[in-house]
Design an enzyme around this catalytic site. Sequence first.
Site, PDB file in Angstrom:
ATOM      1  N   ARG A  24     -31.748 -10.799 -35.814  1.00 45.84           N
ATOM      2  CA  ARG A  24     -32.170 -11.119 -34.489  1.00 45.84           C
ATOM      3  C   ARG A  24     -31.421 -10.534 -33.260  1.00 45.84           C
ATOM      4  NH1 ARG A  24     -29.343 -17.132 -35.044  1.00 45.84           N
ATOM      5  NH2 ARG A  24     -27.202 -16.414 -33.704  1.00 45.84           N
ATOM      6  N   ASP A  45     -27.582  -8.610 -42.310  1.00 48.21           N
ATOM      7  CA  ASP A  45     -27.274  -9.940 -41.501  1.00 48.21           C
ATOM      8  C   ASP A  45     -26.952 -10.690 -42.989  1.00 48.21           C
ATOM      9  OD1 ASP A  45     -27.274 -12.119 -39.910  1.00 48.21           O
ATOM     10  OD2 ASP A  45     -28.057 -10.935 -38.404  1.00 48.21           O
ATOM     11  N   ASP A  71     -22.525  -9.889 -45.528  1.00 51.12           N
ATOM     12  CA  ASP A  71     -21.676 -10.577 -44.710  1.00 51.12           C
ATOM     13  C   ASP A  71     -20.372  -9.551 -44.514  1.00 51.12           C
ATOM     14  OD1 ASP A  71     -19.427 -12.078 -43.941  1.00 51.12           O
ATOM     15  OD2 ASP A  71     -19.809 -13.419 -45.527  1.00 51.12           O
ATOM     16  N   VAL A  72     -20.263  -9.308 -43.202  1.00 51.33           N
ATOM     17  CA  VAL A  72     -19.274  -8.338 -42.870  1.00 51.33           C
ATOM     18  C   VAL A  72     -17.775  -8.515 -42.873  1.00 51.33           C
ATOM     19  CG1 VAL A  72     -20.962  -7.324 -41.116  1.00 51.33           C
ATOM     20  CG2 VAL A  72     -19.341  -9.066 -40.220  1.00 51.33           C
ATOM     21  N   TYR A 163     -12.691 -15.005 -28.947  1.00 52.95           N
ATOM     22  CA  TYR A 163     -13.804 -14.199 -28.817  1.00 52.95           C
ATOM     23  C   TYR A 163     -13.327 -13.164 -27.903  1.00 52.95           C
ATOM     24  CZ  TYR A 163     -18.460 -12.488 -27.519  1.00 52.95           C
ATOM     25  OH  TYR A 163     -19.555 -11.388 -27.193  1.00 52.95           O
ATOM     26  N   LYS A 167     -13.108  -9.032 -28.978  1.00 56.24           N
ATOM     27  CA  LYS A 167     -13.635  -7.894 -28.448  1.00 56.24           C
ATOM     28  C   LYS A 167     -12.845  -6.814 -27.788  1.00 56.24           C
ATOM     29  CE  LYS A 167     -17.825  -9.512 -29.215  1.00 56.24           C
ATOM     30  NZ  LYS A 167     -18.609  -8.940 -30.343  1.00 56.24           N
ATOM     31  N   VAL A 196     -26.566 -11.232 -22.205  1.00 59.85           N
ATOM     32  CA  VAL A 196     -27.923 -10.948 -22.577  1.00 59.85           C
ATOM     33  C   VAL A 196     -28.576 -11.957 -23.149  1.00 59.85           C
ATOM     34  CG1 VAL A 196     -28.861  -9.080 -24.179  1.00 59.85           C
ATOM     35  CG2 VAL A 196     -26.585  -8.631 -23.478  1.00 59.85           C
ATOM     36  N   THR A 198     -29.953 -13.614 -25.860  1.00 61.86           N
ATOM     37  CA  THR A 198     -30.140 -13.970 -27.333  1.00 61.86           C
ATOM     38  C   THR A 198     -29.632 -15.253 -27.664  1.00 61.86           C
ATOM     39  OG1 THR A 198     -27.854 -13.161 -27.658  1.00 61.86           O
ATOM     40  CG2 THR A 198     -29.524 -11.200 -27.431  1.00 61.86           C
TER      41      THR A 198
HETATM   42  N1  LIG Z   1     -25.615 -11.876 -25.951  1.00 59.47           N
HETATM   43  C1  LIG Z   1     -24.598 -11.727 -25.029  1.00 59.47           C
HETATM   44  O1  LIG Z   1     -24.578 -12.335 -23.962  1.00 59.47           O
HETATM   45  C2  LIG Z   1     -23.665 -10.757 -25.463  1.00 59.47           C
HETATM   46  C3  LIG Z   1     -22.755 -10.427 -24.465  1.00 59.47           C
HETATM   47  C4  LIG Z   1     -21.589  -9.602 -25.096  1.00 59.47           C
HETATM   48  C5  LIG Z   1     -21.571  -9.321 -26.392  1.00 59.47           C
HETATM   49  N2  LIG Z   1     -22.572  -9.727 -27.248  1.00 59.47           N
HETATM   50  C6  LIG Z   1     -22.235  -9.330 -28.543  1.00 59.47           C
HETATM   51  O2  LIG Z   1     -23.536  -8.805 -29.070  1.00 59.47           O
HETATM   52  C7  LIG Z   1     -23.759  -8.668 -30.402  1.00 59.47           C
HETATM   53  C8  LIG Z   1     -24.936  -9.103 -30.919  1.00 59.47           C
HETATM   54  O3  LIG Z   1     -25.117 -10.692 -30.477  1.00 59.47           O
HETATM   55  P1  LIG Z   1     -26.529 -11.106 -29.940  1.00 59.47           P
HETATM   56  O4  LIG Z   1     -26.117 -11.268 -28.466  1.00 59.47           O
HETATM   57  O5  LIG Z   1     -27.481 -10.345 -30.638  1.00 59.47           O
HETATM   58  O6  LIG Z   1     -26.376 -12.642 -30.622  1.00 59.47           O
HETATM   59  P2  LIG Z   1     -26.924 -13.062 -32.052  1.00 59.47           P
HETATM   60  O7  LIG Z   1     -26.301 -14.638 -32.426  1.00 59.47           O
HETATM   61  O8  LIG Z   1     -28.444 -13.315 -31.747  1.00 59.47           O
HETATM   62  O9  LIG Z   1     -26.733 -12.207 -33.113  1.00 59.47           O
HETATM   63  C9  LIG Z   1     -25.448 -12.000 -33.813  1.00 59.47           C
HETATM   64  C10 LIG Z   1     -25.942 -11.419 -35.235  1.00 59.47           C
HETATM   65  O10 LIG Z   1     -24.820 -11.682 -36.105  1.00 59.47           O
HETATM   66  C11 LIG Z   1     -25.005 -11.994 -37.141  1.00 59.47           C
HETATM   67  N3  LIG Z   1     -23.696 -12.418 -37.936  1.00 59.47           N
HETATM   68  C12 LIG Z   1     -23.016 -13.592 -37.492  1.00 59.47           C
HETATM   69  N4  LIG Z   1     -22.034 -13.627 -38.718  1.00 59.47           N
HETATM   70  C13 LIG Z   1     -22.241 -12.519 -39.606  1.00 59.47           C
HETATM   71  C14 LIG Z   1     -21.739 -12.139 -40.953  1.00 59.47           C
HETATM   72  N5  LIG Z   1     -20.657 -12.577 -41.120  1.00 59.47           N
HETATM   73  N6  LIG Z   1     -22.062 -11.085 -41.434  1.00 59.47           N
HETATM   74  C15 LIG Z   1     -23.180 -10.444 -40.907  1.00 59.47           C
HETATM   75  N7  LIG Z   1     -23.997 -10.653 -39.637  1.00 59.47           N
HETATM   76  C16 LIG Z   1     -23.250 -11.987 -39.019  1.00 59.47           C
HETATM   77  C17 LIG Z   1     -25.722 -13.536 -36.977  1.00 59.47           C
HETATM   78  O11 LIG Z   1     -26.352 -13.871 -37.976  1.00 59.47           O
HETATM   79  C18 LIG Z   1     -26.746 -12.856 -35.926  1.00 59.47           C
HETATM   80  O12 LIG Z   1     -27.823 -12.341 -36.432  1.00 59.47           O
HETATM   81  C19 LIG Z   1     -22.403  -9.771 -30.892  1.00 59.47           C
HETATM   82  O13 LIG Z   1     -21.472  -9.012 -31.325  1.00 59.47           O
HETATM   83  C20 LIG Z   1     -21.793 -10.463 -29.557  1.00 59.47           C
HETATM   84  O14 LIG Z   1     -20.864 -10.938 -29.405  1.00 59.47           O
HETATM   85  C21 LIG Z   1     -23.489 -10.706 -26.995  1.00 59.47           C
END
Ligand SMILES: NC(=O)c1ccc[n+]([C@@H]2O[C@H](COP(=O)([O-])OP(=O)(O)OC[C@H]3O[C@@H](n4cnc5c(N)ncnc54)[C@H](O)[C@@H]3O)[C@@H](O)[C@H]2O)c1
Length: 253
Positions: A24, A45, A71-72, A163, A167, A196, A198
């Site tokens: 997702r 995922d 699972d990462v 977090y 990062k 973003v 999401t």
């Molecule tokens: N959305 C924002 O505003 C934003 C901003 C900066 C950075 N990010 C980063 O972008 C990346 C993607 O996030 P997103 O915004 O799409 O949110 P999201 O929550 O939709 O996606 C994160 C995905 O990581 C998966 N995940 C979590 N734990 C996991 C594991 N142990 N093994 C495998 N998969 C796992 C989740 O199931 C999910 O599908 C993340 O690293 C997040 O920190 C997001």
Amino acid sequence: MSENTYAAPQRLDGRIVLITGGARGQGAAHAKRLASEGAIVYAADVLDDLGKEAESAWKDAGLDISYVHLDVTSPEAWQAIYQKLHSDHGRLDVLVNNAGIVDVSTLEELDLAVWNRVLSVNLTGAFLGLQSMLPLLKAGKGSSVINTSSIFGPQGAIGYAAYAASKAGLLGLSRTAALELAEHGIRVNSLVPGGVSTPINEHEKDGGVIPETPLARRAHATELAAAVAFLASDDASFVTGTELVVDGGFSAR
Ligand SMILES: NC(=O)c1ccc[n+]([C@@H]2O[C@H](COP(=O)([O-])OP(=O)(O)OC[C@H]3O[C@@H](n4cnc5c(N)ncnc54)[C@H](O)[C@@H]3O)[C@@H](O)[C@H]2O)c1
């Protein structure tokens, strides 16, 4: 502004791509964009139902994207993916370490188990991915690794100690990996998204960083996917060890 509907060029024809957190959000957008540029994509995922549902929609749309469970945080799970990619293709061209979780706690209330969990998924997960996939990346074509950091990596953010630390750690991991792996022709860069739209920021009822974002909105996931497609492709063949900031001007303030 409307969603990015730019007709994709075919820069990734036949490239083998693995994206973590691909069921997702941004990971799914990256999968669609890279597959639409010709890549053979594995979206990994822990959300198996969502991932399988997405996979059937992707296949219906003619995109070569397979959902795989990963699972990462698990070295064994990474070994299983290694075996699969090794037997399917014998190489990996693009690794996108995108999986991530967030926690919002002040330093005073931050629990050690939560700290460890956030570091484990966001930072150790990327390290395990990079290390376990290395033999396949060495065999790849124009190999590129993209680690998803955040604007809360270079900058601090109240309530985001775990977090932000994870990062910021990714930036150091990416730069060091870029130096070590250049001799193998493997490029490593960080993606630095601002806000973003999401599921990860659904808890931000106040709009999160929108008030501090000059473009005054969150990004569409497709706008991050366009940046990932660039870093993954040979258009970025001289780009390594750096950060691509896609934040609507947040960092310029
Ligand atoms: N959305 C924002 O505003 C934003 C901003 C900066 C950075 N990010 C980063 O972008 C990346 C993607 O996030 P997103 O915004 O799409 O949110 P999201 O929550 O939709 O996606 C994160 C995905 O990581 C998966 N995940 C979590 N734990 C996991 C594991 N142990 N093994 C495998 N998969 C796992 C989740 O199931 C999910 O599908 C993340 O690293 C997040 O920190 C997001």
